[in-house]
Design an enzyme around this catalytic site. Sequence first.
Site, PDB file in Angstrom:
ATOM      1  N   ARG A 106      24.132   6.600  86.704  1.00  0.00           N
ATOM      2  CA  ARG A 106      24.090   7.716  87.650  1.00  0.00           C
ATOM      3  C   ARG A 106      25.463   8.390  87.737  1.00  0.00           C
ATOM      4  NH1 ARG A 106      21.703   4.478  92.696  1.00  0.00           N
ATOM      5  NH2 ARG A 106      22.944   2.863  91.679  1.00  0.00           N
ATOM      6  N   LYS A 129      28.314   4.166  93.178  1.00  0.00           N
ATOM      7  CA  LYS A 129      28.472   2.758  93.545  1.00  0.00           C
ATOM      8  C   LYS A 129      29.840   2.499  94.152  1.00  0.00           C
ATOM      9  CE  LYS A 129      25.963   0.009  93.338  1.00  0.00           C
ATOM     10  NZ  LYS A 129      25.006  -0.342  94.414  1.00  0.00           N
ATOM     11  N   TYR A 141      28.270   4.808  98.110  1.00  0.00           N
ATOM     12  CA  TYR A 141      27.725   3.553  98.629  1.00  0.00           C
ATOM     13  C   TYR A 141      28.843   2.514  98.650  1.00  0.00           C
ATOM     14  CZ  TYR A 141      22.896   5.198  98.121  1.00  0.00           C
ATOM     15  OH  TYR A 141      21.721   5.899  98.242  1.00  0.00           O
ATOM     16  N   HIS A 179      28.394  -0.958 100.832  1.00  0.00           N
ATOM     17  CA  HIS A 179      27.806  -2.287 101.030  1.00  0.00           C
ATOM     18  C   HIS A 179      28.895  -3.341 101.245  1.00  0.00           C
ATOM     19  CE1 HIS A 179      23.877  -0.656 100.007  1.00  0.00           C
ATOM     20  NE2 HIS A 179      24.377  -0.161  98.887  1.00  0.00           N
ATOM     21  N   GLU A 209      25.168   4.366 102.949  1.00  0.00           N
ATOM     22  CA  GLU A 209      24.104   3.527 103.513  1.00  0.00           C
ATOM     23  C   GLU A 209      24.127   3.406 105.029  1.00  0.00           C
ATOM     24  OE1 GLU A 209      27.418   0.559 102.573  1.00  0.00           O
ATOM     25  OE2 GLU A 209      26.563   2.353 101.634  1.00  0.00           O
ATOM     26  N   LEU A 226      16.278  -4.891 105.691  1.00  0.00           N
ATOM     27  CA  LEU A 226      17.548  -4.196 105.870  1.00  0.00           C
ATOM     28  C   LEU A 226      17.964  -4.228 107.324  1.00  0.00           C
ATOM     29  CD1 LEU A 226      19.817  -2.247 104.828  1.00  0.00           C
ATOM     30  CD2 LEU A 226      18.313  -0.372 105.558  1.00  0.00           C
ATOM     31  N   ALA A 233      17.322  -6.438  98.427  1.00  0.00           N
ATOM     32  CA  ALA A 233      18.391  -6.480  99.431  1.00  0.00           C
ATOM     33  C   ALA A 233      19.686  -7.082  98.890  1.00  0.00           C
ATOM     34  CB  ALA A 233      17.917  -7.288 100.647  1.00  0.00           C
ATOM     35  N   ASP A 273      22.213  -5.909  97.385  1.00  0.00           N
ATOM     36  CA  ASP A 273      23.435  -5.161  97.699  1.00  0.00           C
ATOM     37  C   ASP A 273      24.046  -5.595  99.029  1.00  0.00           C
ATOM     38  OD1 ASP A 273      24.093  -3.506  95.587  1.00  0.00           O
ATOM     39  OD2 ASP A 273      22.734  -1.918  96.190  1.00  0.00           O
ATOM     40  N   ASN A 330      22.046  -2.771  91.175  1.00  0.00           N
ATOM     41  CA  ASN A 330      21.966  -1.310  91.091  1.00  0.00           C
ATOM     42  C   ASN A 330      20.687  -0.907  90.359  1.00  0.00           C
ATOM     43  OD1 ASN A 330      23.028  -2.331  88.647  1.00  0.00           O
ATOM     44  ND2 ASN A 330      23.977  -0.372  88.134  1.00  0.00           N
TER      45      ASN A 330
END
Length: 371
Positions: free
Chosen positions: A15, A75, A94, A96, A118, A240, A268, A270, A300
């Site tokens: 991505r 990421k 993101y 995390h 997120e 989540l 889940a 991540d 990912n």
Amino acid sequence: MRVGCPKEIKNYEYRVGLTPGAVREYIAHGHEVLVETGAGAGIGASDDTYRAAGAKIARTAEEVFAKSDMIVKVKEPQPGEWVQLRDGQILYTYLHLAPDPDQTKGLLASGVTAVAYETVTDERGGLPLLAPMSEVAGRLAIQAGATALQKANGGRGVLLGGVPGVLPGKVVVLGGGVVGLNAAKIAVGSGADVTIIDRSIPRLRQLDDIFNGRVHTRYSSIEALEEECFAADIVVGAVLIPGAAAPKLVSREMLSGMKKGSVLVDVAIDQGGCFETSHATTHADPTYEVDGIIHYCVANMPGAVPVTSAHALNNATLHYGLALADKGIKAILDDQHLRNGLNVHKGRVTNRAVADALGYETVEPKAALAA
């Protein structure tokens, strides 16, 4: 503002933080955009395509980090990236952080202002920048689980849809949110026997209405988890808690009651994973076995379908990204939803769930930004 987009370097991540279409929007708002050469290759966007959209092309990631006021990624920054971040710079990606103490330390040491996709919220209490990737990951979870379930891949050798005269496979989805809903849609479409477990009665009612009797719904309890997981061919972990580490719903002990060759798909992961035996894997080596149970824990998952996921992500992130570029820190002060996305600012943790998970003191975003 100069907005930078480096090439993603996480394993098998195709991505890109800014599509050419998104670049045009930033240019139209009067900003400069610097894109690392080859950043869009995974979605079929060449450097010339980015130039045509108005971007300048940087030869290295180092140039992007050094010259940009705001970094837009997909990421979380890797160790070689977080050391290039600096005080006064905005990172928009993101993160995390709850299960990742090393990255958190790196971001705190850099002094960067880090806004996590997120944890950005919307007027309805949703997570609009997480939702599109949750949709992708939920749908991929069934594809991945069905592949892992094949005998040649270590699985039981069950076809999810069955055939006339043979029962279909059983899929259990833990969590009825965006991931769970999309996983259930694909599982139902494949002809599987599907159960969704959640602890929200109103949500279970919604799911009953959405699927009109095509799935079973159960309230989450120890008994329900054991009964359903022990009968399952695929269990999808789709829970989540925004910003926080995922709860461990399936223990190591429970694996002994499951069918040998059944599959756990931990979407889940991540956030640390919702199975006790989960650890992050990559697209290069996506599965491993514990006590006869196949684990798929790719961190990912949407990176496997970058054309779909990069455009879906940019559709969601563009509005807030433009606000950050237009107004800088003031955008976070002005918008409660962006403030909810602020995780780290000038060496302080500003997200309570992250701070609680990692043992930091929480500094409220407004107080941190005013300091």
